[in-house]
Design an enzyme around this catalytic site. Sequence first.
Site, PDB file in Angstrom:
ATOM      1  N   LYS A 126      25.950   3.150  36.052  1.00  0.00           N
ATOM      2  CA  LYS A 126      27.200   3.607  36.656  1.00  0.00           C
ATOM      3  C   LYS A 126      28.332   3.248  35.722  1.00  0.00           C
ATOM      4  CE  LYS A 126      28.744   5.558  40.478  1.00  0.00           C
ATOM      5  NZ  LYS A 126      28.132   6.522  41.388  1.00  0.00           N
ATOM      6  N   ASP A 166      31.935  10.972  40.244  1.00  0.00           N
ATOM      7  CA  ASP A 166      31.991  10.116  41.429  1.00  0.00           C
ATOM      8  C   ASP A 166      33.447  10.203  41.903  1.00  0.00           C
ATOM      9  OD1 ASP A 166      30.297   7.900  42.954  1.00  0.00           O
ATOM     10  OD2 ASP A 166      32.267   7.007  42.682  1.00  0.00           O
TER      11      ASP A 166
END
Length: 446
Positions: A126, A166
């Site tokens: 991430k 995201d």
Amino acid sequence: MDPRLEPIFDKVLERNAGEAEFHQAVREVFDSLSVVVGKRPEYLDNGVIERLCEPERQIIFRVPWVDDQGEVQVNRGFRVEFSSVLGPYKGGLRFHPSVYLGIVKFLGFEQIFKNALTGLPIGGGKGGSDFDPKGRSDGEVMRFCQSFMSELHRHLGEYTDVPAGDIGVGGREIGYLFGQYKRITNRYESGVLTGKGLGWGGSQVRTEATGYGTVHFANEMLSTRGEDLEGKRVVVSGSGNVAIYAIQKAQQLGAHVVACSDSSGYVVDEHGIDLAHLQDVKEVRRGRIGDYASERGSDCHHVTGGSIWDVPCDVALPCATQNELDEKAALTLINNGCRIVAEGANMPATPEAIKAFGTSAVLFAPGKAANAGGVATSALEMQQNASRDSWSFEHTEERLAAIMTGIHDRCAETAEEYGAPGDYVLGANVSSFLQVADAMTAFGVI
Ligand code: NDP
């Protein structure tokens, strides 16, 4: 937590001081692993659990850029490459002022297990930045993305690390990031980023996938009780990518979606959310949820601040951000007769809220299972890129639906096998942990 896991958890706390969200994500998995270490103590002996909590690589970098006034701005960029045990690091980029290492690590840790649940060959990672795209011009967002990619590109590759979007990173940002990657590397490496536009290597259904997948998962949960979404009253928090397509799919399946939100408040629209209007406000004009309410008229009202979970519903889909649904909100949902909670966002329910659901009749699905449709479709995008192919919307959606049914059944069966029927948290954590841990064991101590 099993007492044998406590010293490992204490070490996580000590090594990652001040990273509360990361601690929370690890704790949730450890609580589920108590049933595993009883049966399989070898995972304690070979250090798998301890190794899993330490990212393979953490990259932190400066992101300088020039705003529209000619002023130099400096942000911080992150990429946490957590686990490449099942495939290249895979997970989105978040641009939001709240981003710091602890948030990126919690998201990266969750991503390992989520990606394993999809059954597709992807590892966990991430990234992101404390950059706030809100209120910035397209030119400013472009210059920021170009600067961000000028550093990040050296860590990426279709077999190494493949980011996606995201919070704060949608199609516009992916376009700027991909353009800069292509320019720097002189490679048209489509598989290096997912969430691309349909005309340049993107996949059908990727934009819709997380929201659609969450609703599909909720429908599977209802089916265990002989029900479906038809006629159900649904509340969705957020009004970004995940929320919008959760609303769309819920409406397609006959549900009545009455509320959604953003960080300044929520709207209740008893006639049902007008999706075309919501998309115009949020996706086209990049406006606020309050604009939706004021333009919609008197039957729709906007509540500034407050809790969207006060709105009575049968099905609650938290699709905004972490820790947005606390114990008080959970008790309100339970008292109002809510029966299904499926997380579209990552870790939106606090541990106390999850506990409250666990002691009630509510069926609760954690994000790592319920929102895995986004990353699964990213993996389908990678498959299409690798074979220089593109699939139809119908075919891709069928694949997504089959993957979500597979994740649902895998979680439900594992929960049953470990003596906790209906406990999707345990089912998701245990089943994905076993897959990752067995691969790590096969690879030796690396
Ligand atoms: P977007 O940026 O498109 O939308 C985020 C939404 O959440 C906005 O409505 C935003 O409101 C709201 N929000 C953000 N922060 C807060 C906050 N602190 N309090 C209240 N509301 C807030 O992001 P996505 O829809 O892509 O992501 C939403 C969630 O889903 C995140 O948890 C993300 O990690 C998760 N997720 C996303 C995937 C994807 O494919 N996009 C895949 C899997 C999970 P505002 O505009 O006011 O900030």
